[in-house]
Design an enzyme around this catalytic site. Sequence first.
Site, mmCIF file in Angstrom:
data_model
loop_
_atom_site.group_PDB
_atom_site.id
_atom_site.type_symbol
_atom_site.label_atom_id
_atom_site.label_comp_id
_atom_site.label_asym_id
_atom_site.label_seq_id
_atom_site.Cartn_x
_atom_site.Cartn_y
_atom_site.Cartn_z
ATOM 1 N N GLU A 134 -2.239 9.006 -11.239
ATOM 2 C CA GLU A 134 -1.813 7.794 -11.940
ATOM 3 C C GLU A 134 -1.810 7.977 -13.464
ATOM 4 O O GLU A 134 -2.844 8.366 -14.034
ATOM 5 C CB GLU A 134 -2.773 6.655 -11.580
ATOM 6 C CG GLU A 134 -2.992 6.471 -10.085
ATOM 7 C CD GLU A 134 -4.193 5.617 -9.770
ATOM 8 O OE1 GLU A 134 -4.511 4.704 -10.564
ATOM 9 O OE2 GLU A 134 -4.837 5.854 -8.728
ATOM 10 N N ARG B 275 1.492 -6.552 -9.948
ATOM 11 C CA ARG B 275 1.881 -5.962 -8.654
ATOM 12 C C ARG B 275 2.007 -6.993 -7.537
ATOM 13 O O ARG B 275 2.410 -6.652 -6.427
ATOM 14 C CB ARG B 275 0.912 -4.851 -8.268
ATOM 15 C CG ARG B 275 -0.506 -5.319 -7.977
ATOM 16 C CD ARG B 275 -1.399 -4.158 -7.553
ATOM 17 N NE ARG B 275 -2.709 -4.646 -7.112
ATOM 18 C CZ ARG B 275 -3.599 -3.908 -6.454
ATOM 19 N NH1 ARG B 275 -3.333 -2.631 -6.200
ATOM 20 N NH2 ARG B 275 -4.751 -4.418 -6.070
ATOM 21 N N ASP C 168 -12.414 9.689 -6.679
ATOM 22 C CA ASP C 168 -11.992 8.519 -7.465
ATOM 23 C C ASP C 168 -12.396 8.806 -8.908
ATOM 24 O O ASP C 168 -13.516 8.530 -9.324
ATOM 25 C CB ASP C 168 -12.692 7.261 -6.952
ATOM 26 C CG ASP C 168 -12.033 5.988 -7.481
ATOM 27 O OD1 ASP C 168 -12.291 4.905 -6.924
ATOM 28 O OD2 ASP C 168 -11.235 6.095 -8.453
ATOM 29 N N HIS D 254 0.220 3.438 -10.532
ATOM 30 C CA HIS D 254 -0.722 3.887 -9.504
ATOM 31 C C HIS D 254 -0.005 4.652 -8.372
ATOM 32 O O HIS D 254 -0.022 4.231 -7.220
ATOM 33 C CB HIS D 254 -1.418 2.636 -8.943
ATOM 34 C CG HIS D 254 -2.643 2.867 -8.128
ATOM 35 N ND1 HIS D 254 -2.651 3.545 -6.939
ATOM 36 C CD2 HIS D 254 -3.924 2.482 -8.317
ATOM 37 C CE1 HIS D 254 -3.869 3.550 -6.441
ATOM 38 N NE2 HIS D 254 -4.667 2.928 -7.244
ATOM 39 N N ARG E 103 0.853 -1.219 0.000
ATOM 40 C CA ARG E 103 0.000 0.000 0.000
ATOM 41 C C ARG E 103 0.876 1.252 0.000
ATOM 42 O O ARG E 103 1.450 1.643 1.037
ATOM 43 C CB ARG E 103 -0.918 0.012 1.211
ATOM 44 C CG ARG E 103 -1.829 1.232 1.280
ATOM 45 C CD ARG E 103 -2.878 1.284 0.213
ATOM 46 N NE ARG E 103 -3.810 0.160 0.334
ATOM 47 C CZ ARG E 103 -4.714 -0.139 -0.585
ATOM 48 N NH1 ARG E 103 -4.790 0.563 -1.686
ATOM 49 N NH2 ARG E 103 -5.517 -1.174 -0.417
HETATM 50 O O1 TA6 Z 1 -6.934 4.003 -8.732
HETATM 51 C C1 TA6 Z 1 -8.117 4.148 -8.003
HETATM 52 C C2 TA6 Z 1 -8.637 2.773 -7.607
HETATM 53 O O2 TA6 Z 1 -9.080 2.044 -8.726
HETATM 54 C C3 TA6 Z 1 -9.738 2.962 -6.563
HETATM 55 O O3 TA6 Z 1 -11.016 2.668 -7.080
HETATM 56 C C4 TA6 Z 1 -9.320 2.023 -5.431
HETATM 57 O O4 TA6 Z 1 -9.828 0.716 -5.641
HETATM 58 C C5 TA6 Z 1 -7.800 2.101 -5.585
HETATM 59 O O5 TA6 Z 1 -7.589 1.999 -6.978
HETATM 60 C C6 TA6 Z 1 -7.002 1.127 -4.751
HETATM 61 O O6 TA6 Z 1 -7.180 -0.174 -5.206
HETATM 62 P P1 TA6 Z 1 -6.414 -1.353 -4.370
HETATM 63 O O7 TA6 Z 1 -6.786 -2.622 -5.067
HETATM 64 O O8 TA6 Z 1 -4.946 -1.062 -4.436
HETATM 65 O O9 TA6 Z 1 -6.937 -1.218 -2.951
#
Ligand code: TA6
Length: 287
Positions: free
Chosen positions: A262, A89, A203, A159, A63
């Site tokens: 991103e 990932r 988002d 991301h 994270r």
């Molecule tokens: O990039 C935004 C997103 O798609 C959000 O909708 C949220 O799900 C975020 O990614 C984080 O996703 P993750 O699977 O890393 O918790």
Amino acid sequence: MQTELVQLLEGQNGLTKAVIDNEFARCEVYLHGAHVTSFTPKGGDDLLWLSKTAIFDRAKAIRGGIPLCWPWFGAHPTDSTKAAHGFARVSLWQVISVQTTELGATELILGLKASEKTRKLWPNEFELQYKITVAQMLSVELTTINIGKEPIQITEALHSYLALGDIVKARIRGLSGVCYSDKVDDSKVIEQVGDIVVKQEVDRVYMNTQDSCLLIDDVLMRTINISKLGSLDTVVWNPWAVKACSMADVHDNGHQTMVCIEAANVLDNVITIAAGERHTISQSISL
Ligand code: TA6
């Protein structure tokens, strides 16, 4: 592989990380997920955010830093049993090469190839190369090589979690006039007017834009420049308090000191790569 500029060390929970430490910056990259977790210019603070409760486990994405969303972004388009954001990932990448460029930057290339494990998730033949270049600027380039006999289709995102002093005293400049799909409001399409300020869950997919962004931080008194190539969409995300509280790997109030910006190709911008061809998406982050 050990050089005075790049070392492979044991990181959190026994996962291997490459530590790049040159005249410009210090950068850490886990081979798990080819995951850049830190980029700290010399004499400065980390430009990337990493959760204090991030889980370093082979089955889960770290994270923070720069998770690689590939070969699909978000939920799998047809199979809800498959993990969100694909498998790059949460895969173990290999070191392909390390070199110093003419300008003194350190360039690390990691690789991932199709395997029985990936074929079960995504029945295509591919090679991925991920080039991380560390200088005053952090540049990351993800190249998909279609080594199969049929075209492949991907969606993808770099991301990136950017570190902030306080989200409510920051703004993102550069996307005014761009339309975004608002995931928080039933994917309604809205035109951005002026700077983006985040004071609730955000988002958004800013669509069909190749623009750079500035992340202006009035607390840390810095502006981070985020530019990109090979990307038609920019995703901006902050989970805000309620969603952040529900995420065990986001520390208390962690949402207040981060925002994701991103480089992406998502929604209608599915990338089709012909047999034998390649596609690169890249993002650069600098003060
Ligand atoms: O990039 C935004 C997103 O798609 C959000 O909708 C949220 O799900 C975020 O990614 C984080 O996703 P993750 O699977 O890393 O918790």
